[in-house]
Design an enzyme around this catalytic site. Structure first.
Site, short mmCIF file in Angstrom:
data_model
loop_
_atom_site.label_atom_id
_atom_site.label_comp_id
_atom_site.label_asym_id
_atom_site.label_seq_id
_atom_site.Cartn_x
_atom_site.Cartn_y
_atom_site.Cartn_z
CG ASN A 191 -46.85 16.15 102.02
OD1 ASN A 191 -46.71 17.13 102.74
ND2 ASN A 191 -45.90 15.23 101.87
NE ARG A 229 -45.41 14.64 106.04
CZ ARG A 229 -44.40 15.51 106.00
NH1 ARG A 229 -44.46 16.57 105.22
NH2 ARG A 229 -43.36 15.34 106.77
CG HIS A 243 -39.06 10.09 108.03
ND1 HIS A 243 -37.69 10.14 108.27
CD2 HIS A 243 -39.30 10.98 107.04
CE1 HIS A 243 -37.14 11.04 107.46
NE2 HIS A 243 -38.10 11.56 106.72
NE ARG A 275 -33.36 17.85 107.02
CZ ARG A 275 -34.43 17.06 106.97
NH1 ARG A 275 -34.81 16.39 108.05
NH2 ARG A 275 -35.12 16.93 105.88
CD GLU A 285 -43.69 8.96 104.01
OE1 GLU A 285 -43.11 9.01 102.90
OE2 GLU A 285 -43.41 9.72 104.95
#
Ligand code: ADP
Length: 397
Positions: free
Chosen positions: A7, A90, A179, A240, A381
């Site tokens: 990743n 990823r 996600h 955010r 993940e």
């Protein structure tokens, strides 16, 4: 199969070497400060830690250091690089260019380059990670697993925005969702706990972390998700803003004299839990503020909890029911108080919340007779990426 899961971020690179047959992590770690100076933190199978500062001028050098560490006689877990049978990368955004995870060959990297425009902050570093692996392990097959792919099954009325259709045609502006690997993993795990084939389930997955999103999974397929064209949409997040009236954007730009880039930075970095509380983007510090009676910290918490509750309500309507609600990721897995804020007063939705089980950190946090089950399921993940990589690479053999 031994799969190296990578990743890659702009200055960091997380990795895990997984044995997919045993679904076991052989080693994992992170390279940080790539392009600045360089630091690796590595953990082997039994959790022994190893850290050192080492120059990492670019991602290729970082990958070389990862491989050297994995094959190190003392701290490594494999004898030779040739034991790595595949690499799974990823990727955050596949745009409209990738509706499936892909084996890297032919024009794949050219198409991935096109994703730079839509997700510049993520795609550039992902490409550097792939190029680094190609340089260090030229003969090892590589796969890209996208955060957006699980959401490709949304119907058009869920992914289209009410803006002129030509904006979709010209710029591919639509809801993509993120996600996806996490939502897919925990939905499948929840179906196992429910004891039903996933095809017969209606599940709402709440990935609540620094970035947060909620997905409605009907029969194992995503039918709607809270993030949108970018990961800025949906719930209040660490920094955010999530969903706001779009007119607020132009209003603040005019009032504060922000350029488009400055406004984007404001919405992504200065809002959310941090902006509302004025304390931190980290939920642990926000909860500490709540305990101390800080009203803005409490407000930040309540905005998030109320947002999750509303999504659960709307996705239950969208699926005409819900069998299970799943909490996952940093906040979803660890913050019992947030789960309680969301799940209390939800009897209408068939939730009989079990406060004791919730406080005790149980997997099932609804009472045994609860019509709608509520679960806490840790996401994984990397395991999903490793499984997907094995599937795609094996299909080539
Ligand atoms: P990312 O989106 O960066 O992967 P994570 O899923 O790791 O983020 O979630 C990070 C968030 O989870 C932070 O807000 C952090 O405070 C929160 N978190 C982690 N552990 C706990 C805990 N024990 N209690 C409350 N919040 C926690």
């Amino acid at each position: 199969m031994y799969v190296l899961v990578v990743n890659a971020g702009s200055s960091s690179l997380k990795y895990q070497l997984m044995d997919t047959a045993a679904e076991k992590v052989l080693a994992k770690g992170v390279c940080e400060r790539i392009g600045i100076d360089g630091h690796i933190a590595h953990k082997n199978e039994v959790g022994d830690k190893f850290e050192r500062d080492i120059p990492m001028p670019n991602h290729s050098v970082a990958i070389q250091i990862v491989v050297d560490t994995l094959t190190d006689a003392e701290i490594g877990c494999i004898k030779d690089m040739s034991e790595i049978e595949a690499v799974g990368h990823r990727a955050a955004h596949g745009g409209n260019y990738f509706s499936d995870n892909v084996y890297i060959e032919g024009d794949v990297m050219d198409r991935f380059e096109l994703c730079r425009e839509i997700a510049p902050l993520h795609t550039g570093p992902h490409i550097m990670g792939i190029q680094g692996c190609t340089a260090v392990m030229p003969n090892v097959p590589q796969v890209i697993v996208f955060d957006t792919v699980f959401h490709k099954t949304m119907p058009d009325y869920a992914y289209m925005y009410a803006i002129p259709y030509e904006m979709y045609e010209k710029y591919s502006i639509r809801r993509y969702g993120f996600h996806g690997t996490s939502h897919c993993y925990v939905a499948n795990e929840a179906a196992k706990v429910l004891g039903k084939p996933i095809e017969e389930t209606k599940i709402i997955t709440c990935h609540i972390g620094n970035g947060s999103s909620i997905t409605a999974v009907k029969g194992g397929k995503c039918i709607d998700t809270s993030m949108g064209f970018t990961p800025l949409a949906g719930l209040e997040m660490g920094t955010r803003c999530g969903d706001i009236d779009p007119a607020v954007v132009t209003y603040i730009m005019n009032k504060e004299g922000y350029t488009a880039d400055e406004m984007s930075n404001f919405l992504n970095k200065k809002c959310g839990l941090l902006g509302v509380s004025g304390i931190s983007s980290d939920m642990r510090e926000i909860e500490a503020g709540v305990q101390e009676g800080n009203e803005k910290a409490a407000l930040a918490c309540n905005i998030l909890a109320y947002g999750i509750k509303k999504y659960i309500g709307s996705y239950t309507a969208a699926m005409n029911g819900v069998d299970a609600i799943v909490f996952t990721a940093g906040i979803g897995e660890n913050n019992a108080a947030m789960r309680e804020r969301v799940c209390k007063d939800m009897e209408f939705y068939g939730i009989d919340f079990d406060k004791e089980a919730n406080d005790a950190g149980a997997t099932e946090i609804s009472k045994p007779g609860s019509k709608t089950k509520v679960y806490v399921i840790p996401t994984n993940e990397e395991l999903m990426i490793a499984r997907e990589t094995e599937k795609i690479v094996s299909a080539r053999k």
